[in-house]
Write a protein that holds these residues in place. Structure first.
Motif, mmCIF file in Angstrom:
data_model
loop_
_atom_site.group_PDB
_atom_site.id
_atom_site.type_symbol
_atom_site.label_atom_id
_atom_site.label_comp_id
_atom_site.label_asym_id
_atom_site.label_seq_id
_atom_site.Cartn_x
_atom_site.Cartn_y
_atom_site.Cartn_z
ATOM 1 N N MET A 1 48.610 36.799 29.705
ATOM 2 C CA MET A 1 48.258 37.547 30.912
ATOM 3 C C MET A 1 46.745 37.634 31.064
ATOM 4 O O MET A 1 46.054 38.169 30.201
ATOM 5 N N ARG A 2 46.217 37.088 32.102
ATOM 6 C CA ARG A 2 44.779 37.126 32.363
ATOM 7 C C ARG A 2 44.409 38.490 32.923
ATOM 8 O O ARG A 2 45.037 39.003 33.831
ATOM 9 N N LYS A 3 43.362 39.106 32.377
ATOM 10 C CA LYS A 3 43.044 40.466 32.792
ATOM 11 C C LYS A 3 41.553 40.715 32.690
ATOM 12 O O LYS A 3 40.918 40.373 31.703
ATOM 13 N N SER A 4 40.962 41.323 33.728
ATOM 14 C CA SER A 4 39.566 41.742 33.668
ATOM 15 C C SER A 4 39.506 43.218 33.973
ATOM 16 O O SER A 4 40.085 43.687 34.938
ATOM 17 N N MET A 5 38.813 43.985 33.131
ATOM 18 C CA MET A 5 38.846 45.434 33.227
ATOM 19 C C MET A 5 37.889 45.951 34.303
ATOM 20 O O MET A 5 37.074 45.230 34.843
ATOM 21 N N ASP A 6 37.999 47.261 34.563
ATOM 22 C CA ASP A 6 37.140 47.968 35.501
ATOM 23 C C ASP A 6 35.683 47.696 35.164
ATOM 24 O O ASP A 6 35.263 47.817 34.027
ATOM 25 N N ARG A 53 23.116 50.445 50.025
ATOM 26 C CA ARG A 53 23.956 49.247 50.091
ATOM 27 C C ARG A 53 24.438 48.894 48.689
ATOM 28 O O ARG A 53 23.657 48.849 47.743
ATOM 29 N N ILE A 54 25.738 48.670 48.565
ATOM 30 C CA ILE A 54 26.321 48.226 47.306
ATOM 31 C C ILE A 54 27.051 46.915 47.578
ATOM 32 O O ILE A 54 28.064 46.904 48.291
ATOM 33 N N PRO A 55 26.559 45.795 47.086
ATOM 34 C CA PRO A 55 27.226 44.511 47.339
ATOM 35 C C PRO A 55 28.652 44.511 46.825
ATOM 36 O O PRO A 55 28.954 45.115 45.785
ATOM 37 N N PHE A 56 29.540 43.830 47.535
ATOM 38 C CA PHE A 56 30.933 43.746 47.123
ATOM 39 C C PHE A 56 31.053 42.971 45.823
ATOM 40 O O PHE A 56 30.448 41.917 45.659
ATOM 41 N N ALA A 57 31.854 43.517 44.906
ATOM 42 C CA ALA A 57 32.082 42.881 43.620
ATOM 43 C C ALA A 57 33.470 43.245 43.125
ATOM 44 O O ALA A 57 34.058 44.254 43.549
ATOM 45 N N GLU A 58 33.993 42.436 42.226
ATOM 46 C CA GLU A 58 35.321 42.681 41.683
ATOM 47 C C GLU A 58 35.317 43.915 40.796
ATOM 48 O O GLU A 58 34.507 44.040 39.879
ATOM 49 N N ARG A 59 36.223 44.833 41.067
ATOM 50 C CA ARG A 59 36.381 46.038 40.252
ATOM 51 C C ARG A 59 37.453 45.848 39.171
ATOM 52 O O ARG A 59 37.297 46.310 38.039
ATOM 53 N N PHE A 60 38.563 45.195 39.544
ATOM 54 C CA PHE A 60 39.668 45.010 38.605
ATOM 55 C C PHE A 60 40.452 43.777 39.029
ATOM 56 O O PHE A 60 40.619 43.510 40.227
ATOM 57 N N HIS A 61 40.941 43.027 38.049
ATOM 58 C CA HIS A 61 41.712 41.817 38.340
ATOM 59 C C HIS A 61 42.684 41.577 37.195
ATOM 60 O O HIS A 61 42.292 41.605 36.026
ATOM 61 N N VAL A 62 43.938 41.339 37.527
ATOM 62 C CA VAL A 62 44.924 41.079 36.499
ATOM 63 C C VAL A 62 45.954 40.093 37.047
ATOM 64 O O VAL A 62 46.242 40.070 38.242
ATOM 65 N N THR A 63 46.501 39.263 36.165
ATOM 66 C CA THR A 63 47.613 38.379 36.502
ATOM 67 C C THR A 63 48.841 38.899 35.782
ATOM 68 O O THR A 63 48.900 38.883 34.544
ATOM 69 N N GLN A 64 49.818 39.373 36.539
ATOM 70 C CA GLN A 64 51.009 39.951 35.932
ATOM 71 C C GLN A 64 52.123 40.084 36.975
ATOM 72 O O GLN A 64 51.886 39.938 38.179
ATOM 73 N N HIS A 65 53.311 40.356 36.515
ATOM 74 C CA HIS A 65 54.420 40.674 37.416
ATOM 75 C C HIS A 65 54.187 42.101 37.931
ATOM 76 O O HIS A 65 54.077 43.046 37.143
ATOM 77 N N GLY A 66 54.119 42.265 39.240
ATOM 78 C CA GLY A 66 53.871 43.588 39.782
ATOM 79 C C GLY A 66 53.258 43.529 41.160
ATOM 80 O O GLY A 66 53.470 42.570 41.920
ATOM 81 N N GLU A 125 46.825 40.899 46.871
ATOM 82 C CA GLU A 125 48.013 40.647 46.070
ATOM 83 C C GLU A 125 48.609 39.315 46.528
ATOM 84 O O GLU A 125 49.009 39.192 47.669
ATOM 85 N N THR A 126 48.625 38.303 45.639
ATOM 86 C CA THR A 126 49.195 37.003 46.008
ATOM 87 C C THR A 126 50.076 36.484 44.886
ATOM 88 O O THR A 126 49.776 36.649 43.689
ATOM 89 N N ASP A 127 51.173 35.831 45.271
ATOM 90 C CA ASP A 127 52.001 35.142 44.287
ATOM 91 C C ASP A 127 51.167 34.077 43.594
ATOM 92 O O ASP A 127 50.249 33.476 44.202
ATOM 93 N N THR A 128 51.486 33.812 42.335
ATOM 94 C CA THR A 128 50.732 32.811 41.581
ATOM 95 C C THR A 128 51.702 32.063 40.657
ATOM 96 O O THR A 128 52.890 32.359 40.605
ATOM 97 N N ARG A 129 51.171 31.088 39.952
ATOM 98 C CA ARG A 129 51.975 30.324 38.993
ATOM 99 C C ARG A 129 51.186 30.151 37.705
ATOM 100 O O ARG A 129 49.949 30.297 37.689
ATOM 101 N N ARG A 130 51.894 29.884 36.626
ATOM 102 C CA ARG A 130 51.247 29.717 35.323
ATOM 103 C C ARG A 130 50.378 28.476 35.318
ATOM 104 O O ARG A 130 50.697 27.489 35.971
#
Length: 378
Positions: A1-6, A39-52, A373-378
């Motif tokens: 499971m690919r995961k990037s924290m806050d 101004r706060i530039p847009f950036a990724e806060r959280f990202h995970v690959t999982q069922h959900g 939220e998008t469907d993905t594949r391994r």
């Protein structure tokens, strides 16, 4: 499971050594209040690959004065700069009619029974049974009175109550967006509420004391909150779940903003949706558009029955065009947009990247968060 924290640093293993040393050197010093930025530039806060998936609850805390409101035994009538009475226009605006909040006298929404908590509202967070919360974040923001200077001290704190629970004070744990102008200021703050949502689960969440101004100005008065919860559920498809945030103004000299998400691995017949949080968008102000493009395919303009293609930032809280449940439930939120769109028509089998492009003309709006939220594949 690919995961990037806050990105605020919670749970980042590689930083533990430096954090331990820092704590030893500064244990007697209280943690500083997060600083502000226009101004706060847009950036990724959280990202995970999982069922959900991703769930969202949102509501506004400012509305307009209703027709026939009395004060000291007399009906209150207000006029906009052109000299026409406006009190009679509030009721149809609340029901979803056209109108900008600068035309009306703003009043606080207050749905709880506590006289100490002005600016309170409630919304339902719907999470499938059997889910586990991976990450949750609360965003709150609002307009500030004209001429207000200095830091937004009260804006960094808010009260939040989960289903069946009491209020607890929550303090912003990251950089606070704060803009000022002669017409009036604006802000957005946010905080991690993962543990709260894990304990309380699905149901009605109430947020109070968001510090939004209720004084009428040419820029209008608005305020509200959005709760975003990423959950894991093995009964649902494998998905890419991403939350981005910032504090970006569109309008004036800046007409567009692009947010790019990669490594999506979209499968054939994949489905997806996107949630957007923005402030200061009003009906009757067209030329606010949002499009999404998969790799180099043709862009697809997002829209639905509640958000026309030429005016997606139009003071609504909706999901696929349906009004979201809340207390109160005004179809016109007087300046808050927290909408969820279907991006399935834009997805292409084998595509690895989505580009979301926001475009606008004057007077524009403020963009606060985006989740995908998008469907993905391994």
């Amino acid at each position: 499971m690919r995961k990037s924290m806050d990105r605020s640093g919670h749970g980042v293993v590689c930083a533990l050594a430096s954090l331990t040393l820092s704590a030893a050197l500064t244990s007697a010093v209280a943690a500083p209040i997060p600083r502000e930025s226009a101004r706060i530039p847009f950036a990724e806060r959280f990202h995970v690959t999982q069922h959900g998936g991703i769930a969202r609850a949102a509501n506004s805390v400012v509305t307009c004065l209703r027709t026939g409101h009395h004060r000291a035994g007399r009906p209150t009538h207000h006029r906009h700069p052109a000299g026409q009475p406006t009190a009679g226009s509030c009721a149809p605006a609340r029901r979803g009619g056209a109108g900008t909040d600068g035309r009306y006298r703003p009043v606080a929404v207050d749905v709880d029974s506590d006289p100490r908590t002005a600016l309170s509202s409630q919304a339902e967070l719907r999470i499938p049974a059997g889910s586990r919360i991976s990450y949750a974040r609360l965003y709150w923001g609002g307009s500030l009175r004209a001429g207000a200077r200095g830091p937004v001290r009260d804006g960094r704190r808010v009260l939040v109550a989960g289903p069946g629970g009491r209020y607890r004070e929550l303090t912003a744990d990251t950089l606070t967006g704060h803009r000022t102008s002669s017409a009036g200021g604006s802000f957005q703050a946010s905080a991690d509420v993962t543990e709260l949502v894990r304990r309380r689960g699905a149901g009605a969440y109430t947020v109070a004391r968001t510090a939004a101004a209720r004084a009428r100005s040419g820029a209008g008065a608005w305020g509200g909150w959005t709760l975003v919860a990423v959950y894991e559920n093995h009964r649902q498809p494998l998905r890419q779940l991403a939350l981005w945030d910032g504090f970006e103004r569109l309008g004036g000299g800046r007409r567009s903003l692009a947010v790019r998400l990669g490594e999506l691995r979209i499968p054939a017949k994949g489905h997806g949706r996107v949630g957007v949080l923005a402030y200061g968008g009003h009906r009757e102000r067209e030329h606010n558009r949002l499009s999404v493009r998969a790799d180099r395919h043709r862009p697809y303009a997002l829209r639905d029955s509640a958000n026309p293609v030429h005016d997606v930032m139009n003071s609504t809280i909706t999901e696929f065009g349906r009004e979201s449940s809340g207390k109160p439930a005004h179809p016109n939120t007087s300046g808050l947009d927290s909408d969820v769109f279907d991006v399935t028509p834009a997805l292409r089998s084998g595509a690895d990247r989505l580009i979301f492009r926001f475009t606008t003309h004057n007077p524009g709006y403020l963009l606060g968060a985006l989740f995908v939220e998008t469907d993905t594949r391994r």
